[in-house]
Scaffold this active site. Structure first.
Site, mmCIF file in Angstrom:
data_model
loop_
_atom_site.group_PDB
_atom_site.id
_atom_site.type_symbol
_atom_site.label_atom_id
_atom_site.label_comp_id
_atom_site.label_asym_id
_atom_site.label_seq_id
_atom_site.Cartn_x
_atom_site.Cartn_y
_atom_site.Cartn_z
ATOM 1 C CD GLU A 13 -6.038 -3.657 17.157
ATOM 2 O OE1 GLU A 13 -6.371 -2.664 16.502
ATOM 3 O OE2 GLU A 13 -5.965 -4.796 16.648
ATOM 4 C CE LYS B 190 -3.845 -2.308 0.136
ATOM 5 N NZ LYS B 190 -4.653 -2.594 1.323
ATOM 6 C CG ASP C 65 -3.076 -6.278 14.376
ATOM 7 O OD1 ASP C 65 -3.134 -5.062 14.597
ATOM 8 O OD2 ASP C 65 -3.533 -6.842 13.355
#
Lengths: 676, 676
Positions: free
Chosen positions: B421, B261, B392
């Site tokens: 998270e 990205k 995560d």
């Protein structure tokens, strides 16, 4: 669905741990240690938190069966919100029933959800997705047999075949495919809830019934004579006429002579004083004998049969304690505690002494024989046609004795119903209920104000308590003449009758003092009756003009005719803008029978107020001008009500309560309305 | 007491079932299936409903021990009311701890209670009672040994002896007898609670700590350069200067090239765009490798050591997902799902595709090897001195994987701390916490109003949730720039900092954007940062005049100095008669450190109101004229407050919050007051 749990668990055994979590299962009494209760025909609504990681689709089923059945019935659990799922089933057979939950990540449904999203989003190339689906369907075909197997195999071929992508996508999203696939889920990764929860399924009478308590020895037709079972037999039409289902008799056994109590609990009885029926046991026998003054076993058996013919069951009082003259004292002295001088310890509540009562020592060395004998007391009376037992003071005997004895009796005789007479602390009462008692006495007897009644009934009849405890709302008992009835006169008896009979699916009164509105205590500040039947024979003129027998008969008739009043969990309170008035309703699940009760709690003054009904929830129409009819089943008056607020005024000296059957408007013809 | 549980259970085995009921035990997570959590030095308060039939005396003990210890420590349970008992103990050792309950009917205490009543009532003859007591004491003497045995034998002789009844009654009621008898209870009839409940006892940092998150690659001292661990090392004094305990770094592994990205999550990166650190794995390695641009393992180890020297622990981000270039993809293709054409499935959230991310298939056939490898990732970094892991998106991986891996790691390394998270549904977040996560991200980030904060914090920090879940209150993250911070300017950052740092014992910020009051989203309606560090290297001028670094430093200093702020369960909200103001307090159990925080939640306007403190509960004096001092630890201003209502006004552009240390008046000398 007819999937076998064991097969599922086996197939899952060597597989990766399940991705599904099942927690927060309800109902579950004490972490599943103890059963919930239902009667035949009642629903069980089960809820649980069920979820997995990520976004895959979860399928969950509620499984249930009569204990001992080979297979399980399965019903789907449906997602509510916030990871909560719910499902329901009806128990149809008396005896032990059990339920549990299974859930799994459904690969096909996950695939289906994803295909649907991509298809809707117009993703141009679905080749890969359709091939994946074909594989899932082919695998299901392997698990299937018969026509389903062929159908699925064909569909798998189609999904992977040469037809247009659009045609194949529609074939993948097809509802029939979803239905057929649901029959053959991939159960690798199945999560089996780690508890099987149990349900004690009883007969209807455990939930719904009207009880009448009376002393047989006061049933003689003429004053001064000791009543007999024959007299009770003659009294049956009176009791049946008032509409009662259960006739409960205080202990009918021989009464001890030693330290016998006289009238009004005096310590100096005369030679002809009959003593308290709870001082059980004399030379004539104990818990398996009949007081000679009441009659013989033939008389008793005849009474039971005659009562049954009138739709009435005889309930007996089981009080596990002995008078000093009880045969157990001679035959099994090891079942009692002894003082250092070798005498048996009588009951005490220092500084009070109860020398007429020997408590049984449930922890004695010979406890196994003792417990078996006490169980046999129940079995003995069951052989004489009795299957309802009101147990005296169970909270002073070990909980685990009751757990054991009720299971022993109930496993053989699931018609047996046990009522716990435990007026004690809330958790003790609840534990007895959890241990198997069908019904419990409650604090209703002392709850008089709107706030008290609302709070207590909501606790008792809604939520977790209602899963295992059923209140039997007694308006009075031989031990309790509540202050409200001492001061409120005849209206107070009518008020408490209506409350007991419509708040509770099961309720009771102790008569004739109740229907005769007897409100005089032995002394001010006491809840004991003056000249209590506990210590002396009384005589009642059943035709007394102030008797409430007709009023009671009408209320019990209303109870019988309206199935909404046969349940507890459907109770719901409604707002009235007057604290002296209480309003509540009960309805059948389909709302076809809807009863709304409005009671003036003030036995002295006329009270009025605006009653607020949630007309939308009750399907009474939506518009504010919508009308419905309320029919007072006591007075037979009919009123047209409009919208959610309607005015009610009740004069306690005329009729302190409305029991309203609510009728929806069916159709209007010109200016005339029909109500169903 | 040092009684052995096993011995008790054995002695009870052939005895009549216990008369005691133990139920409603709290804390007990999911029926005891999962542990509660504590840190070393914290208290565990256990409650239960405990009762028996009748009126006998019950004794109940709470037993606890580190798992693996031979014996149990016992503390008494004390009767509260309504059959509820409570007891408490402190856990002092890291690792697994366990607790349970035992209770019994105490024959001696029951006897003692009865004797006491009879004695008080002046019962003339106590011969029998005293002989019974002598027997009980003699039996205890048999169970005792040493001096106690002799003492009890002698006392038994006295009770049965020739002395006056009065002397013997006093000897029976004697306190020392009660104490000695308590050491040798008659444990026939012992009730052993059927569950042993567990406690995960962690180190203090699991409960109390200030977290700072930053991207190492943005740490270069000059713009344009890719930051390194050496640059982070140079940044340590800055972080330590602000008073942080934990420096949390986003993934430090090689970043994939395939489908990388570009800035602002664009799909068309330039050749020098660094990509997202969460696209883990490249030719240089995967979860056990370091991004070459950040440095070497030596550099990393040095950073960890230097940080430790400044009182800072390095926390790593563990994100179990792979870029297409991750070594696992080549070496273990079986750990991923495949499409029918043989390619590996990338992540999707239809219609979105994340072709740069391959999710790991935790249910693959080779799951055992996969799970072991992922466990080894944690162990690998523990070997490099890291023991805090921010995990995560754990809610997209199986719960039972986390249950397993956390136990595997923690059993060997109880210093390990895991932060989940999981910004997802409440029950999913709670289940991760129950499964072993030390800390959880929370909804705090989106709770802005007084009602929202009060409701949510009460749910999170009081009651059952607090037994197993500890919120780590992040004010912002690289994924979340809350709307409140987008519109509220600098005061909004001060407000959120004070709230996070004083509501939560553990909190965090993502800097430098936080201290630089960066509030610009990538587009309106988005919570993503403009030019997010997730996709590009940024450079920050740490000396920017608008930086909140000094304010943050002061708040963290206040946190360190005030032990009241080191806990969550002591949070209590106080009334302010202004909905734009929030007031709450925390104190140490002995009330010696009491902090009251008042926050203006409105970042635009000055707000004022009357703050109401429960002065009696807080021991701030009773009389309405009583004064106490509140010392604003931020501004150093001191105010004299009187009684329970005091006026507070806060200008958000000056200082939007008071963190008040409350000081009681110690003494008054003439007209001068000393405060502690």
């Amino acid at each position: 669905m007819a999937l076998e749990g064991q097969a599922r668990a086996d197939s899952a055994r060597d597989w990766v741990p399940s991705r599904v979590i099942i927690e927060g299962v309800s109902p579950e009494v004490d972490g599943g240690r103890l059963p919930i209760k239902r009667t035949v025909g009642e629903e069980v609504v089960v809820s649980a938190d069920i979820f997995t990681d990520g976004h895959d689709a979860v399928v969950a089923v509620l499984r249930h069966r009569p204990v001992g059945s080979a297979g399980w019935a399965e019903v789907p659990l449906v997602f509510l919100n916030n990871d909560r799922w719910t499902g329901r089933f009806t128990v149809t057979r008396q005896g032990w029933h059990e339920y549990s939950i299974q859930a799994w990540v459904d690969r096909f449904l996950s695939w289906h959800k994803e295909l649907s999203k991509k298809h809707e989003a117009g993703q141009p190339d679905l080749t890969s997705e359709l091939l994946e689906g074909a594989t899932l369907v082919r695998e299901a075909a392997e698990r299937a047999s018969g026509p389903d197997a062929d159908w699925l195999r064909e569909r798998a071929r189609f999904l992977a075949g040469p037809e247009s992508q659009s045609a194949r996508a529609w074939a993948g999203l097809d509802r029939e495919l979803v239905e057929r696939m649901a029959r053959y889920p991939d159960l690798r990764g199945l999560c089996v809830y780690d508890k099987v929860l149990s349900i004690m399924v009883e007969r209807e009478r455990a939930r719904f019934g009207s009880w009448y308590e009376m002393f047989p020895r006061s049933a003689a037709s003429e004053p001064g004579r000791h009543g007999t079972f024959r007299d009770v037999e003659a009294r049956l039409p009176y009791v049946a006429g008032m509409g009662f289902d259960v006739l409960y008799l205080p202990p009918i056994h021989p009464i001890g002579r030693a330290f016998r109590k006289g009238p009004n609990n005096s310590l100096t009885p005369g030679p002809n004083d009959p003593g308290s029926p709870w001082a059980i046991g004399g030379p004539e026998g104990g818990h398996k004998a009949i007081h000679p003054g009441l009659g013989t076993f033939e008389d008793f058996d005849r009474l039971v049969a005659k009562a049954r013919g009138l739709g009435i069951e005889i309930a007996l009082d089981i009080a596990f304690q002995c008078s000093p003259d009880h045969p157990y004292v001679r035959e099994h002295p090891q079942w009692f505690r002894h003082r250092p001088d070798g005498t048996i310890k009588y009951a005490e509540n220092p500084p009070k002494k109860y020398q007429d009562i020997y408590p049984i020592d449930f922890e004695c060395d010979d406890w196994k024989a003792l417990w078996a004998e006490l169980r046999d007391v129940f079995l003995f009376w069951i052989d004489h046609g009795v299957s309802i037992f009101r147990v005296d003071n169970p909270h002073t005997k070990p909980f685990r004795f009751w757990d054991w004895v009720i299971k022993q009796v109930w496993d053989k005789h699931p018609d047996a119903i046990f009522l716990a007479e435990a007026f004690t602390r809330p958790k003790v009462m609840k534990r007895l209920a959890k241990g198997g008692y069908s019904q419990s006495y409650t604090y209703f007897t002392w709850r008089n104000t709107k706030w008290e009644l609302t709070e207590y009934m909501n606790e008792l009849m809604l939520g977790e308590t209602a899963e295992y405890m059923r209140g039997n709302l007694f308006a009075n008992t031989p031990d309790i003449l509540p202050e409200y009835l001492q001061v409120g006169g005849r209206p107070s008896f009518m008020i408490r009758l209506v409350l007991a009979a419509t708040l509770g699916a099961t309720y009771g009164i102790y008569g004739p003092p109740f229907e005769h509105c007897v409100g005089t205590p032995v002394r001010q500040g006491s809840e004991e009756y003056l000249d209590s039947e506990k210590y002396q024979v009384r005589h009642w003129d059943l035709d007394a003009p102030w008797s409430l027998r007709d009023y009671i008969a009408r209320v019990n008739e209303i109870r019988r005719e309206n199935p909404a009043l046969h349940s507890n969990r459907n109770l719901r309170f409604f707002h009235v803008d007057n604290d002296a008035m209480l309003c509540y309703g009960k309805s059948t699940p389909d709302l076809s029978n809807l009863i709304v009760v409005v009671v003036n709690l003030d036995p002295y003054h006329t009270q009025s107020g605006w009653v607020h009904l949630p007309v939308h929830d009750l399907s009474l129409g939506s518009g504010p001008g919508e009308t419905y009819q309320v029919h007072d089943l006591i007075s037979d008056a009919r009123y047209l009500w409009h919208g959610d607020a309607n005015f009610v005024q009740l004069d306690p000296h005329v009729s302190p309560a409305h029991i309203l059957q609510v009728r929806r408007r069916l159709r209007t013809e010109r200016d005339f309305d029909y109500f169903m």
